[in-house]
Design an enzyme around this catalytic site. Structure first.
Site, PDB file in Angstrom:
ATOM      1  N   LYS A  77      -0.566   7.785  -9.224  1.00 62.58           N
ATOM      2  CA  LYS A  77       0.491   6.682  -9.056  1.00 62.58           C
ATOM      3  C   LYS A  77       0.833   6.062 -10.254  1.00 62.58           C
ATOM      4  O   LYS A  77       0.058   5.992 -11.220  1.00 62.58           O
ATOM      5  CB  LYS A  77      -0.170   5.662  -8.122  1.00 62.58           C
ATOM      6  CG  LYS A  77       0.693   4.439  -7.842  1.00 62.58           C
ATOM      7  CD  LYS A  77      -0.221   3.478  -6.753  1.00 62.58           C
ATOM      8  CE  LYS A  77       0.680   2.442  -6.238  1.00 62.58           C
ATOM      9  NZ  LYS A  77      -0.267   1.668  -5.382  1.00 62.58           N
ATOM     10  N   SER A 152       2.359   0.985  -0.885  1.00 62.15           N
ATOM     11  CA  SER A 152       3.117   1.210  -2.113  1.00 62.15           C
ATOM     12  C   SER A 152       2.748   2.603  -2.564  1.00 62.15           C
ATOM     13  O   SER A 152       3.448   2.916  -3.442  1.00 62.15           O
ATOM     14  CB  SER A 152       2.669   0.182  -3.050  1.00 62.15           C
ATOM     15  OG  SER A 152       1.583   0.227  -3.545  1.00 62.15           O
ATOM     16  N   SER A 176      -2.354   0.007   0.435  1.00 61.92           N
ATOM     17  CA  SER A 176      -1.683   0.895  -0.321  1.00 61.92           C
ATOM     18  C   SER A 176      -2.170   2.230  -0.507  1.00 61.92           C
ATOM     19  O   SER A 176      -1.160   3.042  -0.782  1.00 61.92           O
ATOM     20  CB  SER A 176      -1.268   0.285  -1.687  1.00 61.92           C
ATOM     21  OG  SER A 176       0.073  -0.690  -1.447  1.00 61.92           O
TER      22      SER A 176
HETATM   23  N1  GLN Z   1       1.745  -4.121   1.425  1.00 61.87           N
HETATM   24  C1  GLN Z   1       1.032  -4.777   0.764  1.00 61.87           C
HETATM   25  C2  GLN Z   1       1.858  -5.587  -0.062  1.00 61.87           C
HETATM   26  O1  GLN Z   1       2.935  -5.382  -0.187  1.00 61.87           O
HETATM   27  C3  GLN Z   1      -0.275  -3.891   0.070  1.00 61.87           C
HETATM   28  C4  GLN Z   1       0.127  -3.557  -1.042  1.00 61.87           C
HETATM   29  C5  GLN Z   1      -0.838  -2.642  -1.623  1.00 61.87           C
HETATM   30  O2  GLN Z   1      -1.840  -2.571  -1.296  1.00 61.87           O
HETATM   31  N2  GLN Z   1      -0.545  -2.508  -3.196  1.00 61.87           N
HETATM   32  O3  GLN Z   1       1.284  -6.541  -0.735  1.00 61.87           O
END
Ligand code: GLN
Length: 475
Positions: A77, A152, A176
């Protein structure tokens, strides 16, 4: 046509019998990365580097000196630092920035002869659940390119799903790794908070952020956890205990378990029907096999999303203060003095969602509101953690969907961002409580969209989680 192996073990078998070479594997992934470029999974492919490293690894295998990850081609990532490589967090504000050191996990992966093939798109600074918040445009799901891959770590998920690498590493702050894994038919593991070093990971919300693997099998998840995990002098939040040999000790656990599922997952109108039927199917299967499976009420369910977002935004507002137009990446051409450097660079460099979170985070931390929001959310977090721990004393595992619905269409714009936040309802509990959770691929909807179910267990009980996960995917 490249074979898409489900585990490194299978790759090793073919390497041993000379049916493939690491160079051949890398060429296959690179060809697919070109073929599926339109899915937008990669921010950058390290083509030449991956090819030349593949030859080195082939030579090491011949010489019998190869590490445990020889043959594993991994995508990162794009919020994971790798020395002398660009890293952007899919944000304009880091455009052109090059890492000056490697994260601990990258060093550990390379030390075992993994090949890093590229850096994958994500939601900007890992904020989002559809990979639509990237400065470099949305990522598309390989199962249906009109839909999101989740987020994400969406690019990481698609890179594995479409066979552009063997496994990928993501980060999971509130889901994410798990949610994109569920949208793309993969295994996604968020380990216990404090398992894997955050050194060299671009911080979003430090009390939640954890690195996790996205893989095609439970075996590979176990192996990657083992190799990346464990104490690191650069991250003081890590547990100091020795890392178990997760992969070696991995065995499908058939013993009779006590499993709880959150009853709202079946009663809530917000949960997709096919997700519900899949959950019911697995509850029935477990019962048929003699396990105890019981519905439980989680009385704080309505509070987990707001609690997560208040705390994550507060931490983000602090973590993202460092992007000031001076230290890293982008500086506005309009900047004329210190204040305009800060203001213009941050206004132009951050996307809408990131700015929203910085502002809300700053608000909940400000004098006069701190007690009402931030301090209260900390207290609620404690209650959620205690309740989760109590449930996990009584039951071996909690079983819930990973997401309330399968991959949604790209561009489904929610007018109210809090509607989008609510989609995280099933992933943030483990993040708030700091317990490990794994998303497992359990089939497809009638439209061919993958569905994932999630298992949670006690802190540092990853071996039990993985062993039961292995059994679960074979049910
Ligand atoms: N969807 C969640 C957020 O927007 C989780 C994102 C993540 O785990 N980085 O914070």
């Amino acid at each position: 046509m490249t074979t898409l192996y489900s585990s490194l073990d299978e790759i090793k078998r073919d390497l041993q019998s000379n049916r493939v070479t690491v160079e051949g594997l890398v060429k296959g992934y690179l060809a697919r990365a070109k073929e599926y470029k339109h899915l937008n999974a990669y921010n950058e492919v390290f083509e030449q580097e991956a090819l030349s490293r593949s030859k080195e690894i082939d030579a090491k295998i011949k010489a019998g000196t190869a590490g445990r990850l020889a043959g594993m081609v991994i995508a990162l990532k794009d919020n994971i630092c790798y020395k002398d490589h660009k890293v952007s967090a899919s944000s304009k504000i880091l455009d052109g920035f090059t890492s000056i050191y490697s994260s601990t996990i990258v060093e550990r992966l390379l030390a075992e002869d993994a090949i890093i093939i590229g850096r994958c798109s994500c939601d900007e600074f890992a904020m989002g659940g559809g990979n639509e918040n990237s400065y470099y445009g949305p990522v598309k799901n390989y199962a249906d390119a009109t839909r999101v891959p989740g987020g994400s770590s969406g690019g990481s998920a698609v890179a594995v799903q479409a066979g552009m690498c063997h496994a990928a590493i993501g980060t999971d702050t509130g889901g994410s790794v798990r949610q994109p894994a569920s949208f793309c038919g993969l295994v996604g593991l968020k380990p216990t908070y404090g398992s894997i070093s955050r050194h060299g990971i671009i911080a979003y919300a430090s009390s939640f952020d954890q690195v996790g693997p996205l893989t095609r099998s439970v075996e590979d998840a176990a192996l990657l956890l083992e190799i990346m995990g464990g104490a690191d002098e650069y991250d003081s939040t890590l547990a100091q205990k020795p890392v178990p040999q997760y992969e070696k000790q991995l065995k499908s656990d058939t013993s009779k378990k006590k499993v709880a599922y959150i009853q709202e997952a079946l009663s809530s109108p917000g949960v997709d029907d096919e997700v519900k039927t899949t959950l019911v199917k697995y509850i029935d299967k477990l019962r048929e096999e003699g396990h105890t499976v019981k519905p439980v009420a989680f009385e704080f369910l309505d509070y987990i999303v707001p609690t997560y977002y208040i705390l994550a935004m507060a931490e983000a507002s602090s973590n993202l203060a460092r992007y000031d137009g001076v230290h890293y990446g982008y500086r506005s051409p309009e900047a004329v003095d210190l204040l305009t450097t800060y203001k213009r660079s941050r206004s132009e460099g951050f996307g809408t969602e990131v700015k929203r979170r910085i502002m809300l985070g700053t608000f909940v931390l400000s004098a006069g509101y701190y007690d009402a929001y931030y301090a209260k959310a900390q207290k609620v977090r404690r209650l959620i953690k205690e309740k989760t721990d109590a449930l996990l004393q009584e039951y071996d595992f909690i079983l819930i969907p990973t997401a309330p619905e399968p991959a949604f269409p790209i561009g489904r714009k929610e007018k109210d961002p809090t509607v989008m936040y609510l989609y995280d309802i099933f992933t943030v509990q483990a993040s708030l409580a700091g317990v490990p959770a794994i998303s497992l691929p359990v089939g497809d909807t009638s439209k061919g969209l993958p569905i994932g179910l999630q298992l949670l267990t006690k802190r540092f009980a990853e071996q039990d989680l993985l062993n039961f996960a292995k059994y679960f995917v074979e049910l």
